[in-house]
Design a protein around this motif. Structure first.
Motif, PDB file in Angstrom:
ATOM      1  N   LEU A 129       1.221  -0.812   0.085  1.00 34.51           N
ATOM      2  CA  LEU A 129       0.028  -0.097   0.170  1.00 34.51           C
ATOM      3  C   LEU A 129       0.511   1.358   0.130  1.00 34.51           C
ATOM      4  O   LEU A 129       2.195   1.460   0.410  1.00 34.51           O
ATOM      5  CB  LEU A 129      -1.192   0.345   1.180  1.00 34.51           C
ATOM      6  CG  LEU A 129      -1.632  -1.387   1.263  1.00 34.51           C
ATOM      7  CD1 LEU A 129      -2.599  -0.940   2.742  1.00 34.51           C
ATOM      8  CD2 LEU A 129      -2.503  -1.864   0.344  1.00 34.51           C
ATOM      9  N   VAL A 130       0.642   2.085  -0.955  1.00 36.30           N
ATOM     10  CA  VAL A 130       1.380   3.642  -0.929  1.00 36.30           C
ATOM     11  C   VAL A 130       0.370   4.539  -0.345  1.00 36.30           C
ATOM     12  O   VAL A 130      -0.569   4.683  -1.264  1.00 36.30           O
ATOM     13  CB  VAL A 130       1.508   3.747  -2.172  1.00 36.30           C
ATOM     14  CG1 VAL A 130       2.848   4.710  -2.260  1.00 36.30           C
ATOM     15  CG2 VAL A 130       2.303   2.522  -3.186  1.00 36.30           C
ATOM     16  N   PHE A 131       0.606   5.274   0.727  1.00 41.96           N
ATOM     17  CA  PHE A 131      -0.101   6.687   0.577  1.00 41.96           C
ATOM     18  C   PHE A 131       0.394   8.092   0.630  1.00 41.96           C
ATOM     19  O   PHE A 131       1.499   8.014   0.697  1.00 41.96           O
ATOM     20  CB  PHE A 131      -0.563   6.430   2.219  1.00 41.96           C
ATOM     21  CG  PHE A 131      -1.185   5.052   2.405  1.00 41.96           C
ATOM     22  CD1 PHE A 131      -2.431   5.636   1.753  1.00 41.96           C
ATOM     23  CD2 PHE A 131      -0.549   4.010   3.434  1.00 41.96           C
ATOM     24  CE1 PHE A 131      -3.779   3.609   2.614  1.00 41.96           C
ATOM     25  CE2 PHE A 131      -1.594   3.082   3.632  1.00 41.96           C
ATOM     26  CZ  PHE A 131      -2.896   2.344   3.267  1.00 41.96           C
ATOM     27  N   GLN A 132       0.302   8.745   0.111  1.00 40.65           N
ATOM     28  CA  GLN A 132       0.573   9.970   0.579  1.00 40.65           C
ATOM     29  C   GLN A 132       0.487  11.114   1.944  1.00 40.65           C
ATOM     30  O   GLN A 132      -0.247  10.235   2.782  1.00 40.65           O
ATOM     31  CB  GLN A 132       0.019  10.834  -0.478  1.00 40.65           C
ATOM     32  CG  GLN A 132       0.595  12.500  -0.943  1.00 40.65           C
ATOM     33  CD  GLN A 132      -0.427  12.989  -1.743  1.00 40.65           C
ATOM     34  OE1 GLN A 132      -1.204  12.999  -2.089  1.00 40.65           O
ATOM     35  NE2 GLN A 132       0.414  14.549  -2.074  1.00 40.65           N
ATOM     36  N   GLY A 133       1.750  10.860   1.735  1.00 38.39           N
ATOM     37  CA  GLY A 133       2.046  11.579   3.867  1.00 38.39           C
ATOM     38  C   GLY A 133       3.059  11.047   4.087  1.00 38.39           C
ATOM     39  O   GLY A 133       3.644   9.820   4.072  1.00 38.39           O
ATOM     40  N   HIS A 134       3.039  11.116   5.427  1.00 37.54           N
ATOM     41  CA  HIS A 134       4.245  10.778   6.400  1.00 37.54           C
ATOM     42  C   HIS A 134       2.804   9.991   7.458  1.00 37.54           C
ATOM     43  O   HIS A 134       2.979  10.859   8.585  1.00 37.54           O
ATOM     44  CB  HIS A 134       4.946  11.784   7.079  1.00 37.54           C
ATOM     45  CG  HIS A 134       5.848  11.055   8.131  1.00 37.54           C
ATOM     46  ND1 HIS A 134       5.737  10.500   8.575  1.00 37.54           N
ATOM     47  CD2 HIS A 134       7.503  12.169   8.185  1.00 37.54           C
ATOM     48  CE1 HIS A 134       6.886  10.173   9.218  1.00 37.54           C
ATOM     49  NE2 HIS A 134       8.353  10.925   9.192  1.00 37.54           N
ATOM     50  N   LEU A 135       3.406   9.139   7.098  1.00 42.79           N
ATOM     51  CA  LEU A 135       1.686   8.254   8.325  1.00 42.79           C
ATOM     52  C   LEU A 135       2.333   7.438   8.911  1.00 42.79           C
ATOM     53  O   LEU A 135       1.585   6.569   9.376  1.00 42.79           O
ATOM     54  CB  LEU A 135       1.054   7.961   7.114  1.00 42.79           C
ATOM     55  CG  LEU A 135       0.198   9.139   6.626  1.00 42.79           C
ATOM     56  CD1 LEU A 135      -1.338   8.191   5.579  1.00 42.79           C
ATOM     57  CD2 LEU A 135      -0.501   9.972   7.206  1.00 42.79           C
ATOM     58  N   SER A 136       3.277   7.498   9.784  1.00 42.73           N
ATOM     59  CA  SER A 136       4.501   6.414  10.179  1.00 42.73           C
ATOM     60  C   SER A 136       2.637   6.386  11.740  1.00 42.73           C
ATOM     61  O   SER A 136       2.989   5.129  12.521  1.00 42.73           O
ATOM     62  CB  SER A 136       5.659   6.206  10.314  1.00 42.73           C
ATOM     63  OG  SER A 136       5.789   7.693  11.442  1.00 42.73           O
ATOM     64  N   GLU A 137       3.050   7.900  12.010  1.00 43.69           N
ATOM     65  CA  GLU A 137       2.048   7.502  13.112  1.00 43.69           C
ATOM     66  C   GLU A 137       1.019   6.727  13.858  1.00 43.69           C
ATOM     67  O   GLU A 137       0.194   6.153  14.742  1.00 43.69           O
ATOM     68  CB  GLU A 137       2.342   8.955  13.930  1.00 43.69           C
ATOM     69  CG  GLU A 137       4.080   9.042  14.942  1.00 43.69           C
ATOM     70  CD  GLU A 137       4.034  10.599  15.749  1.00 43.69           C
ATOM     71  OE1 GLU A 137       3.696  10.793  15.680  1.00 43.69           O
ATOM     72  OE2 GLU A 137       5.035  10.293  16.470  1.00 43.69           O
ATOM     73  N   GLU A 138       0.243   8.211  12.770  1.00 39.58           N
ATOM     74  CA  GLU A 138      -1.076   7.237  12.508  1.00 39.58           C
ATOM     75  C   GLU A 138      -1.199   5.331  12.208  1.00 39.58           C
ATOM     76  O   GLU A 138      -2.690   5.674  12.134  1.00 39.58           O
ATOM     77  CB  GLU A 138      -1.346   8.875  10.699  1.00 39.58           C
ATOM     78  CG  GLU A 138      -1.569   9.555  11.436  1.00 39.58           C
ATOM     79  CD  GLU A 138      -0.030  10.487  11.268  1.00 39.58           C
ATOM     80  OE1 GLU A 138      -0.515  11.596  11.128  1.00 39.58           O
ATOM     81  OE2 GLU A 138       0.255   9.714  10.700  1.00 39.58           O
ATOM     82  N   LEU A 139      -0.540   5.184  11.502  1.00 40.54           N
ATOM     83  CA  LEU A 139      -0.763   3.980  10.897  1.00 40.54           C
ATOM     84  C   LEU A 139      -0.677   3.215  11.933  1.00 40.54           C
ATOM     85  O   LEU A 139      -1.361   1.964  12.446  1.00 40.54           O
ATOM     86  CB  LEU A 139       0.419   3.543   9.531  1.00 40.54           C
ATOM     87  CG  LEU A 139      -0.757   4.032   8.482  1.00 40.54           C
ATOM     88  CD1 LEU A 139       0.300   3.649   6.996  1.00 40.54           C
ATOM     89  CD2 LEU A 139      -1.684   3.327   7.921  1.00 40.54           C
ATOM     90  N   THR A 140       1.092   3.021  12.788  1.00 41.01           N
ATOM     91  CA  THR A 140       1.218   3.003  14.157  1.00 41.01           C
ATOM     92  C   THR A 140      -0.091   2.733  15.088  1.00 41.01           C
ATOM     93  O   THR A 140      -0.883   1.362  15.283  1.00 41.01           O
ATOM     94  CB  THR A 140       2.037   3.239  14.806  1.00 41.01           C
ATOM     95  OG1 THR A 140       3.596   3.184  13.942  1.00 41.01           O
ATOM     96  CG2 THR A 140       2.405   1.903  15.740  1.00 41.01           C
ATOM     97  N   ALA A 141      -1.042   4.037  15.526  1.00 39.95           N
ATOM     98  CA  ALA A 141      -2.057   4.034  15.956  1.00 39.95           C
ATOM     99  C   ALA A 141      -3.278   3.404  15.546  1.00 39.95           C
ATOM    100  O   ALA A 141      -3.977   2.449  16.730  1.00 39.95           O
ATOM    101  CB  ALA A 141      -2.401   5.547  16.356  1.00 39.95           C
TER     102      ALA A 141
END
Length: 250
Positions: A198-210
């Protein structure tokens, strides 16, 4: 993810342990019966049973266990290569009596590692495997252009019963970002059949971990609230590529 243990063949044979006990024939979980995947408690019961059977409690030193030949071979014998590398450790020979606690720890250290993926809520085992559980990889990369741009890539969610297409849609809706599902990403490591990146636009490391752990405290983004996922945090592997700043600690 539940940690499990497997008794190495040379140890079970050397100590002449009951095959049914080693193979978890009487395990409470139907999925584990006869597989050889043991809980920590079951592993401990094996060595405690051997100590009792061989009458190894040290009567002259309360709390200690006598180390007989087979037990010494199983827990303390080292290869010739290891002997050369750490000769000083063996100058005094092998132990003949050790504290019960130390022997139990040594026993657990000699076990092979395994794991079980357990469906929550409930306790149904979805998968048994050797070694550590495969991680869900979250990788953030920097793309130079007119504006600073980050892409977040996710792999491995299928290991935990998460559908790639469904997760892609959910993340896009929750965090208002564009998303794509790639089954044959160009210039990237090949994927197993039936798997996707999956490829998402943006820096989403924290959001995805949460989102994936169900712990909304890991992100300030409201989109992470109300998650139905509950992956253990230790299976989430976050990698920040060159040029990607780390988020401030919360």
């Amino acid at each position: 993810v539940v940690d499990l243990f497997i008794v190495p063949r040379h140890i079970s044979d050397g100590l002449q342990l009951e095959k049914d006990d080693v193979m978890a024939v009487n395990a409470k979980s139907e999925e584990r019966k006869g597989t050889g995947f043991l809980t920590k408690a079951e592993c401990r019961t094996l060595i405690e049973g051997y100590i009792e059977k061989e009458e190894l409690a040290d009567t002259s030193n309360r709390g200690n266990i006598l180390v007989n030949g087979p037990l010494c071979d199983a827990l303390y014998r080292v290869s010739k290569k290891d002997k050369k590398q750490s000769a000083s450790d063996h100058e005094s020979g092998y132990p003949t009596s050790v504290k019960r606690k130390d022997l139990i720890e040594r026993w657990m250290d000699r076990m092979d590692n395994g794991h079980a993926l357990v469906e929550m809520p409930g306790s149904k085992i979805l998968h048994l495997g050797r070694g550590e559980a495969n991680p869900v990889s979250i990788e953030v990369e920097f793309r130079q252009g007119n504006k600073k741009k980050f892409l977040t890539r996710v792999r491995g969610m299928e290991e935990y019963g998460i559908d790639a297409e469904s997760l892609s849609t959910e993340v896009s809706n929750r965090f208002a970002c564009s998303s794509t599902v790639e089954t044959n990403p160009v210039g990237r490591a090949a994927l197993k059949r039936g798997r996707a990146e999956l490829v998402f636009q943006g820096h989403l490391s924290e959001e995805l971990t949460a989102l994936l752990t169900g712990d909304e405290k890991l992100s300030s983004h409201g989109g992470a609230k109300g998650s139905d996922y509950c992956l253990p945090k230790n299976v989430i592997k976050v990698t920040l590529r060159k040029g990607v700043p780390a988020r401030k600690k919360r």
